[in-house]
Scaffold this motif. Structure first.
Motif, PDB file in Angstrom:
ATOM      1  N   MET A 312     -17.466 -28.414 -12.286  1.00  0.00           N
ATOM      2  CA  MET A 312     -18.659 -27.426 -12.014  1.00  0.00           C
ATOM      3  C   MET A 312     -18.496 -27.157 -10.738  1.00  0.00           C
ATOM      4  SD  MET A 312     -21.033 -25.655 -13.081  1.00  0.00           S
ATOM      5  CE  MET A 312     -20.770 -25.574 -15.116  1.00  0.00           C
ATOM      6  N   GLU A 313     -18.888 -25.960  -9.911  1.00  0.00           N
ATOM      7  CA  GLU A 313     -19.349 -25.616  -8.918  1.00  0.00           C
ATOM      8  C   GLU A 313     -20.369 -26.151  -8.006  1.00  0.00           C
ATOM      9  OE1 GLU A 313     -20.998 -22.053 -11.210  1.00  0.00           O
ATOM     10  OE2 GLU A 313     -19.625 -23.140 -10.913  1.00  0.00           O
ATOM     11  N   HIS A 314     -20.263 -27.964  -7.871  1.00  0.00           N
ATOM     12  CA  HIS A 314     -21.022 -28.791  -7.578  1.00  0.00           C
ATOM     13  C   HIS A 314     -21.100 -28.535  -5.344  1.00  0.00           C
ATOM     14  CE1 HIS A 314     -21.681 -30.441 -11.043  1.00  0.00           C
ATOM     15  NE2 HIS A 314     -22.445 -29.658 -11.107  1.00  0.00           N
ATOM     16  N   GLN A 315     -21.968 -27.420  -5.026  1.00  0.00           N
ATOM     17  CA  GLN A 315     -22.249 -27.666  -3.345  1.00  0.00           C
ATOM     18  C   GLN A 315     -21.364 -28.410  -2.698  1.00  0.00           C
ATOM     19  OE1 GLN A 315     -25.161 -24.661  -2.929  1.00  0.00           O
ATOM     20  NE2 GLN A 315     -25.683 -25.625  -0.260  1.00  0.00           N
ATOM     21  N   THR A 316     -20.143 -28.285  -2.817  1.00  0.00           N
ATOM     22  CA  THR A 316     -19.928 -29.657  -1.068  1.00  0.00           C
ATOM     23  C   THR A 316     -19.204 -31.098  -2.007  1.00  0.00           C
ATOM     24  OG1 THR A 316     -21.767 -30.725  -0.712  1.00  0.00           O
ATOM     25  CG2 THR A 316     -21.534 -28.641   0.517  1.00  0.00           C
TER      26      THR A 316
END
Length: 573
Positions: A312-316
């Protein structure tokens, strides 16, 4: 504020969590209630009261209790009034027991707040005027929703590492941030900053979003990890807990700044595989920076963490669960796709889920582009063909109406996987139509809101399909409404009908709504190519009686192909 001073301020919140958690361990946790339908439907429209405030900051102190599959948390939410408001709702799952709510340091009576269906209404006790600020403190605890099938059906994943320790992750995109912290569950509810203080057993690590502010070992088997992230996408706030080790390096950006690279991997992972995956970080960063623009969060980190779910694209702190699988393409597709979302999803956030193709479609187009970057044209075209063969074409990519994420991602009611594959192929056809310069300038402007992004001269932003159309029209110097309407707002692909008689090849575009579709098409006749203008959706050229004719020899244009429809078991139109 220095870290040492900050640590003193955090001590009070940590002590509260430690005390309540210690008592919680002495009893058996009660069975958790089910999340409401409201909580499970993310991207809810904001209320007028939520639109009346700016969400300045969320300070989240969360203690994770692996044995109970529970959390014990205190959230401090800071807002500034944009217009008068006296009551403020935030979203929080009703599975949690709320022990107190305080406004500006004053604990509210139970009658001054309620959490009926997952929208927590809080009486502020005064009328806020424009410019006034308010700080809301919420203490809550319980068993958060356990993900039935992360990341597609989200919540907490309570796993076990191969070495036996707890391995825990959150993944909440389909359901929203309110599954474990009080938030405004809407793309425009993004806080200006989120500080995280995650308390876990001391034999585990807790990598999370943003910059690392240090950790505090409390000397009793528990340690608090402190992080701070600016302008985070709401569903991108993530807890990751496990027996991790960290690999680090510094990436020298082509834009002059130095960006920390960080990979948190399980101690049991194969060191050779860890090194091989980490070696992919810098080339991928260089590709994205050269193709789209500067890494959006360079003053924090480009981070990746191994998770017990796929990704998942979890920020940073992107979640990675592909298990180092090779597929013959020379790069890890999952790592690359989730990294794309730092630009398409976290830096640029869609205005509504109906515009989700801006995240997934443009992000998916980065994969064939990267294959060309790595290996050349054959691999680029092979990836596009793979995407073409996976099209569904049952629902439009964009409906033109407000949609929830479920209505977009679920293929029985919305476009589903077409936002990835069809979105990518639409992007490719657009690039072939307007040319590289206009296309990539349009993408950069969409992502950053300006054509000349440099570290420090942009911030995160929201945009819609209409915003992208307006940018493309400017860069291409013509009105391409017909292109967006024909591809994005119709389920059926444009169909190029052809007839050949009396030495003439006649071509006509037929679209789902019958509107004109003036897409020029390249035709190869006996090896010689010409471009047919298709003014008004029709065109013709002279061909010899026995000439070999090949339509669109380089597959530049996305269109219905009867042989694919027959292969898919569908009747051609």
């Amino acid at each position: 504020m220095s870290l040492s001073v900050r640590s003193l301020l955090l001590a009070g919140a940590s002590a509260l969590l430690l005390t309540s958690a210690a008592s919680a361990q002495e009893t058996t946790a009660p069975a958790a209630r089910e999340s409401t339908a409201f909580t499970l439907a993310t991207d809810q429209p904001r209320t007028p009261e939520q639109e009346a405030v700016r969400f300045d900051k969320a300070d989240l102190s969360i203690r994770v209790l692996p044995e109970q599959k529970a959390i014990d948390a205190v959230a401090v939410l800071d807002f500034t009034a944009l217009s008068p408001v006296s009551v403020l709702p935030v979203e929080l799952d009703t599975r949690f027991e709320i022990s107190f709510v305080a406004v500006d340091g004053t604990t509210l009576d139970a009658a001054d707040w309620r959490n009926d269906e997952g929208r927590l209404w809080i009486q502020l006790g005064r009328d806020l005027a424009q410019g006034d600020t308010v700080s809301i403190r919420i203490a809550y605890a319980g068993q958060p929703r356990e993900a039935p099938r992360a990341p597609w059906n989200g919540g907490f994943v309570w796993g076990t590492a191969p070495t036996g320790e707890p391995w825990i992750a959150t993944s909440v995109q389909p359901e929203g941030c309110d599954l474990f912290w009080p938030c405004i569950d809407n793309p425009f509810g993004e806080p200006g900053r989120v500080d995280l203080h995650i308390t876990v057993p001391s034999n585990l690590a807790a990598p999370s979003n943003g910059r690392f502010l240090g950790k505090q070992d409390h000397g009793d088997g528990w340690t608090t990890w402190n992080w701070s992230a600016a302008n985070p996408n709401t569903y991108a706030i993530a807890l990751n807990i496990g027996p991790y080790e960290e690999m680090t390096a510094q990436y020298e950006s082509r834009f002059g700044n130095t960006i920390p690279l960080s990979y948190w991997y399980l101690r049991s992972d194969d060191p050779a595989k860890v090194r091989a995956l980490f070696a992919e970080f810098a080339p991928m960063m260089d590709f994205y920076e050269s193709t789209v623009g500067p890494f959006p969060f360079g003053d924090e980190k480009m981070g990746v963490v191994g998770t017990p779910h796929l990704g998942m694209e979890h920020q940073t702190i992107n979640a990675y669960g592909n298990d180092y699988r090779l597929d013959g393409k020379g790069y890890d597709w999952l790592l690359h796709h989730e990294l794309a979302h730092e630009w398409f999803g976290n830096q640029l956030t869609n205005a509504n889920a109906d515009d989700m193709w801006l995240h997934e479609g443009l992000g998916s187009y980065m994969q064939p582009l990267y294959l060309r970057w790595l290996h050349g044209e054959r691999y680029f075209q092979a990836e596009l063909l793979e995407q073409r063969n996976d099209l569904i074409n049952r629902f439009p990519v964009v409906s033109g109406e407000r949609r929830s994420e479920d209505q977009v991602y679920q293929g029985d009611v919305g476009p589903g996987l077409d936002i990835y594959n069809k979105g990518s192929l639409i992007a490719h056809s657009l690039r072939m139509l307007v040319g590289d310069e206009a296309f990539f300038r349009s993408v950069t402007r969409l992502v950053y809101g300006r054509p000349d992004p440099q570290p420090g001269n942009f911030t995160t932003r929201h945009a819609s399909t209409d915003d992208f159309l307006a940018i493309v029209n400017e860069e291409a110097g013509r009105d391409l409404t017909w292109f967006f309407r024909g591809y994005l707002y119709q389920a059926a692909l444009p169909d190029l009908r052809e007839t050949r008689e009396n030495g003439r090849l006649r071509l006509e575009w037929v679209t789902g709504d019958g509107a004109a579709f003036p897409m020029p098409i390249e035709v190869e006749v006996n090896g010689e190519r010409t471009t047919v203008p298709m003014t008004g959706g029709r065109g013709e050229i002279a061909v010899g009686e026995r000439a070999h004719v090949l339509i669109d020899p380089d597959s530049k244009v996305l269109r219905q192909l009867d042989f694919i429809e027959i292969w898919k078991g569908r009747q051609p139109r």
